[in-house]
Design a protein around this motif. Structure first.
Motif, PDB file in Angstrom:
ATOM      1  N   PRO A 173       9.737  82.840  33.774  1.00  0.00           N
ATOM      2  CA  PRO A 173      10.299  81.557  34.243  1.00  0.00           C
ATOM      3  C   PRO A 173       9.246  80.502  34.554  1.00  0.00           C
ATOM      4  CG  PRO A 173      11.373  83.413  35.324  1.00  0.00           C
ATOM      5  CD  PRO A 173      10.218  83.989  34.575  1.00  0.00           C
ATOM      6  N   LYS A 174       8.090  80.920  35.031  1.00  0.00           N
ATOM      7  CA  LYS A 174       7.061  79.953  35.419  1.00  0.00           C
ATOM      8  C   LYS A 174       6.375  79.313  34.219  1.00  0.00           C
ATOM      9  CE  LYS A 174       5.950  82.156  39.865  1.00  0.00           C
ATOM     10  NZ  LYS A 174       4.880  82.785  40.689  1.00  0.00           N
ATOM     11  N   ASP A 287      -1.825  78.506  33.592  1.00  0.00           N
ATOM     12  CA  ASP A 287      -1.468  79.921  33.699  1.00  0.00           C
ATOM     13  C   ASP A 287      -2.556  80.742  34.365  1.00  0.00           C
ATOM     14  OD1 ASP A 287      -3.251  79.676  31.542  1.00  0.00           O
ATOM     15  OD2 ASP A 287      -2.393  81.385  30.487  1.00  0.00           O
ATOM     16  N   HIS A 288      -3.718  80.125  34.640  1.00  0.00           N
ATOM     17  CA  HIS A 288      -4.815  80.815  35.324  1.00  0.00           C
ATOM     18  C   HIS A 288      -5.362  79.922  36.439  1.00  0.00           C
ATOM     19  CE1 HIS A 288      -4.887  84.105  32.513  1.00  0.00           C
ATOM     20  NE2 HIS A 288      -5.134  83.306  31.489  1.00  0.00           N
ATOM     21  N   ALA A 289      -5.835  80.551  37.488  1.00  0.00           N
ATOM     22  CA  ALA A 289      -6.386  79.818  38.620  1.00  0.00           C
ATOM     23  C   ALA A 289      -7.642  79.046  38.222  1.00  0.00           C
ATOM     24  CB  ALA A 289      -6.710  80.793  39.755  1.00  0.00           C
ATOM     25  N   LEU A 290      -7.764  77.836  38.743  1.00  0.00           N
ATOM     26  CA  LEU A 290      -8.963  76.993  38.694  1.00  0.00           C
ATOM     27  C   LEU A 290      -9.222  76.310  37.352  1.00  0.00           C
ATOM     28  CD1 LEU A 290     -11.497  79.223  40.718  1.00  0.00           C
ATOM     29  CD2 LEU A 290     -10.046  77.386  41.564  1.00  0.00           C
ATOM     30  N   VAL A 309      -5.097  60.805  28.034  1.00  0.00           N
ATOM     31  CA  VAL A 309      -4.921  62.201  28.430  1.00  0.00           C
ATOM     32  C   VAL A 309      -3.455  62.444  28.763  1.00  0.00           C
ATOM     33  CG1 VAL A 309      -5.598  64.032  30.025  1.00  0.00           C
ATOM     34  CG2 VAL A 309      -7.278  62.316  29.305  1.00  0.00           C
ATOM     35  N   TYR A 310      -2.889  63.482  28.145  1.00  0.00           N
ATOM     36  CA  TYR A 310      -1.501  63.868  28.356  1.00  0.00           C
ATOM     37  C   TYR A 310      -1.435  65.220  29.057  1.00  0.00           C
ATOM     38  CZ  TYR A 310      -0.586  60.542  24.491  1.00  0.00           C
ATOM     39  OH  TYR A 310      -0.532  59.436  23.673  1.00  0.00           O
ATOM     40  N   GLN A 311      -0.456  65.364  29.946  1.00  0.00           N
ATOM     41  CA  GLN A 311      -0.124  66.664  30.533  1.00  0.00           C
ATOM     42  C   GLN A 311       1.259  67.079  30.053  1.00  0.00           C
ATOM     43  OE1 GLN A 311      -0.575  66.351  34.809  1.00  0.00           O
ATOM     44  NE2 GLN A 311      -2.636  67.186  34.738  1.00  0.00           N
ATOM     45  N   TYR A 312       1.323  68.204  29.374  1.00  0.00           N
ATOM     46  CA  TYR A 312       2.573  68.684  28.780  1.00  0.00           C
ATOM     47  C   TYR A 312       3.554  69.094  29.866  1.00  0.00           C
ATOM     48  CZ  TYR A 312       5.564  71.176  25.445  1.00  0.00           C
ATOM     49  OH  TYR A 312       6.615  71.607  24.666  1.00  0.00           O
ATOM     50  N   GLN A 313       4.808  68.655  29.737  1.00  0.00           N
ATOM     51  CA  GLN A 313       5.805  68.873  30.789  1.00  0.00           C
ATOM     52  C   GLN A 313       6.879  69.897  30.428  1.00  0.00           C
ATOM     53  OE1 GLN A 313       5.540  67.023  33.858  1.00  0.00           O
ATOM     54  NE2 GLN A 313       3.546  66.608  32.907  1.00  0.00           N
ATOM     55  N   ASN A 314       7.072  70.162  29.145  1.00  0.00           N
ATOM     56  CA  ASN A 314       8.190  70.994  28.712  1.00  0.00           C
ATOM     57  C   ASN A 314       7.777  72.457  28.591  1.00  0.00           C
ATOM     58  OD1 ASN A 314      10.752  71.697  27.793  1.00  0.00           O
ATOM     59  ND2 ASN A 314      10.226  71.292  25.649  1.00  0.00           N
ATOM     60  N   GLY A 315       7.402  73.076  29.709  1.00  0.00           N
ATOM     61  CA  GLY A 315       6.937  74.463  29.678  1.00  0.00           C
ATOM     62  C   GLY A 315       5.423  74.534  29.740  1.00  0.00           C
ATOM     63  N   PHE A 316       4.867  75.584  29.116  1.00  0.00           N
ATOM     64  CA  PHE A 316       3.420  75.775  29.142  1.00  0.00           C
ATOM     65  C   PHE A 316       2.831  75.557  27.756  1.00  0.00           C
ATOM     66  CE2 PHE A 316      -0.320  78.643  28.733  1.00  0.00           C
ATOM     67  CZ  PHE A 316      -1.158  77.928  29.574  1.00  0.00           C
ATOM     68  N   PHE A 317       1.810  74.711  27.671  1.00  0.00           N
ATOM     69  CA  PHE A 317       1.144  74.382  26.418  1.00  0.00           C
ATOM     70  C   PHE A 317      -0.085  75.263  26.243  1.00  0.00           C
ATOM     71  CE2 PHE A 317      -1.762  71.939  23.745  1.00  0.00           C
ATOM     72  CZ  PHE A 317      -0.930  71.563  22.692  1.00  0.00           C
TER      73      PHE A 317
END
Length: 400
Positions: A173-174, A287-290, A309-317
Motif C-alpha cells: 500500500p505504501k 522507498d529507502h531512508a535518507l 524538477v518533478y516529484q512523482y505523485q501517482n505511487g512510487f517511481f
C-alpha cells in the motif's frame, strides 16, 4: 573521562578499519576489472511500465521455453508472487529445461533460506552472487550485482528495474502503484544479455559456459539500433558524462535516487549554463531512508541554474531513464546515484532510433504530468529533523 576516551578510541579504530578495507578493496577491484564492450545491435524492443503486465508476459514466455532459462535478479522475496515464480522454474526444470537462477546475496538475503529450501531437491541450479568475502569484508558487502537479466532459449531477453516481490505488482500500500521501466528484447541484443549472465554465472558458480554455442543461437536483426552497456562500479559514470557533455538541447532524467557525485553534478551544471534544458523526475515518497534528503544539495543548485524538477505523485517511481536530445535513450538497471556509478554491477541499454525514443519520451512525459513541480523553497525551508537527516545522508551518500 577514561571511559569516554576508550569509546572515542574504539570508534576511531572502527572508522579506520572501514576506510582501509574499502580503499584497498576498491583499488584491487579496479586493478582486476575487465570491461566488456558490445557493438551496436538491432533488436525489437518493447517497454513495460507495470509489474502485472510485465510478469504476465514474462511468465508466459517462461512457460514456452524449450531449452534453457537464465535469470538474474537483485531481489526475490518471500511472498506469493515469488513462490509462483519459483514454482514455475521448478516445473520447467522438471520438464528437462536447463534452469539457472542467480540472485544477489545481499539483495535477496531476507529470503535466502526460504528460496534455498523451496528449490532444494529440484533441478533448478541456484547460486547467490557477490557474498561478502575476505580480506575486504566491508567493501565486498557493498559491491552488489544489481543487474536484472532474463534470457529464454538465447532468443528472448528482459532487462530493467523490476525485481520479484509483492510491491512490484502493486500489493504494498505504501508504494503502489509501482512505476518502473523494463525492456523485452528480441533480436541481436539478446546474445549480449546472455554473455553477461554467463560471465556472472562463471564468477559465482565457478562454471564456464560462455564458450558453449548452444546458448548462442542465430538471431535475426530487429528494428531498433541499440547497444548494451555493462558496468561494474566503473565506466558508467564516464559514459553518462560523455552523453551529458554532448547534449545540445535537452537532458531528461528519471531515477528513484538522484545522488550524482561530483563529476556528473559538474556536467549537469555546465549543461545548464550553456543553455541546455534539464528535466529531472524523482519519486515524492522514497522507498529507502535518507535517499530523498541526500538529493537536496544537488537539486537546490540545479534549480538555481534553471533545472525543472518533478516529484512523482501517482505511487512510487522506480524507473531509470536518461534521454539526450531525442538522439539517445538509456533504460536499464542503473540509478542516477553513486552506488550505481561506483559500486554496483549494472546493465543499461542505449537506444538510438528516433521513433523508439519519441515513444519512450511520451511515456516519461506522461509520468511528468502525474508529478508535482518542486521549487527551491520546497527543499530549502527544512525543519530541524529533516535538516539532520540531510546532514547524515550527505556523509553516507555513497552507501545509500
Amino acid at each position: 573521562m577514561e571511559t569516554f576516551f576508550i569509546i572515542i578510541g574504539v570508534l576511531y579504530v572502527v572508522v579506520l578499519y572501514f576506510f582501509v578495507d574499502f580503499s584497498l578493496g576498491r583499488k584491487i577491484h579496479l586493478k582486476k576489472l575487465q570491461l566488456q564492450h558490445f557493438p551496436d545491435r538491432y533488436s525489437d524492443i518493447q517497454m513495460f511500465t507495470s509489474g502485472p503486465e510485465l510478469f504476465a508476459d514474462l511468465f508466459a514466455e517462461l512457460k514456452e521455453a524449450q531449452k534453457h532459462i537464465h535469470i538474474l535478479f537483485y531481489i526475490v522475496k518471500k511472498d506469493r508472487i515469488s513462490s509462483e515464480f519459483l514454482s514455475l522454474l521448478k516445473k520447467k526444470a522438471d520438464e528437462g529445461i536447463e534452469v539457472r537462477l542467480m540472485l544477489d546475496w545481499i539483495g535477496s538475503l531476507k529470503a535466502k533460506r526460504s528460496i534455498s529450501r523451496e528449490l532444494q531437491g529440484s533441478r533448478v541450479e541456484l547460486v547467490f552472487c557477490k557474498a561478502p568475502r575476505p580480506p575486504f569484508f566491508f567493501y565486498s558487502s557493498q559491491v552488489r550485482n544489481h543487474r536484472k537479466i532474463t534470457v529464454i532459449d538465447g532468443k528472448i531477453g528482459y532487462l530493467g528495474g523490476f525485481n520479484i516481490g509483492k510491491e512490484y505488482i502493486n500489493l504494498n500500500p505504501k508504494l503502489s502503484p509501482w512505476r518502473d521501466y523494463h525492456l523485452k528484447i528480441i533480436g541481436e541484443g539478446v546474445q549480449d544479455l546472455q554473455h553477461m549472465f554467463l560471465r556472472d554465472w562463471e564468477e559465482a558458480a565457478r562454471v564456464r559456459l560462455t564458450q558453449n554455442e548452444a546458448y548462442f543461437p542465430h538471431l535475426e536483426k530487429g528494428k531498433y539500433r541499440h547497444k548494451l552497456i555493462p558496468s561494474e562500479g566503473f565506466y558508467l559514470e564516464q559514459t553518462f558524462s560523455s552523453l551529458i557533455n554532448g547534449a545540445k538541447q535537452c537532458i531528461m532524467i528519471g531515477t528513484p535516487y538522484f545522488i550524482p557525485g561530483k563529476r556528473l553534478f559538474h556536467d549537469l551544471q555546465s549543461a545548464l549554463k550553456r543553455g541546455v534544458k534539464l528535466e529531472i523526475l524523482v519519486p515524492s515518497n522514497p522507498d529507502h531512508a535518507l535517499v530523498k534528503e541526500a538529493s537536496y544539495q544537488y537539486l537546490r543548485k540545479l534549480l538555481d541554474l534553471g533545472a525543472t524538477v518533478y516529484q512523482y505523485q501517482n505511487g512510487f517511481f522506480h524507473s531509470k531513464i536518461l534521454i539526450i536530445d531525442d538522439k539517445v535513450c538509456d533504460v536499464g538497471t542503473a540509478n542516477f546515484d553513486k552506488r550505481s556509478f561506483y559500486l554496483n554491477h549494472e546493465m543499461n541499454c542505449y537506444t538510438y532510433d528516433p521513433h523508439y525514443i519519441e515513444k519512450i519520451r511520451g511515456v516519461l512525459k506522461q509520468d511528468q504530468s502525474e508529478s508535482k513541480l518542486i521549487s527551491q523553497q520546497d527543499i530549502s525551508m527544512l525543519n530541524p529533523w529533516t535538516f539532520c537527516k540531510e546532514m547524515v545522508a550527505r556523509s553516507i551518500s555513497l552507501f545509500l
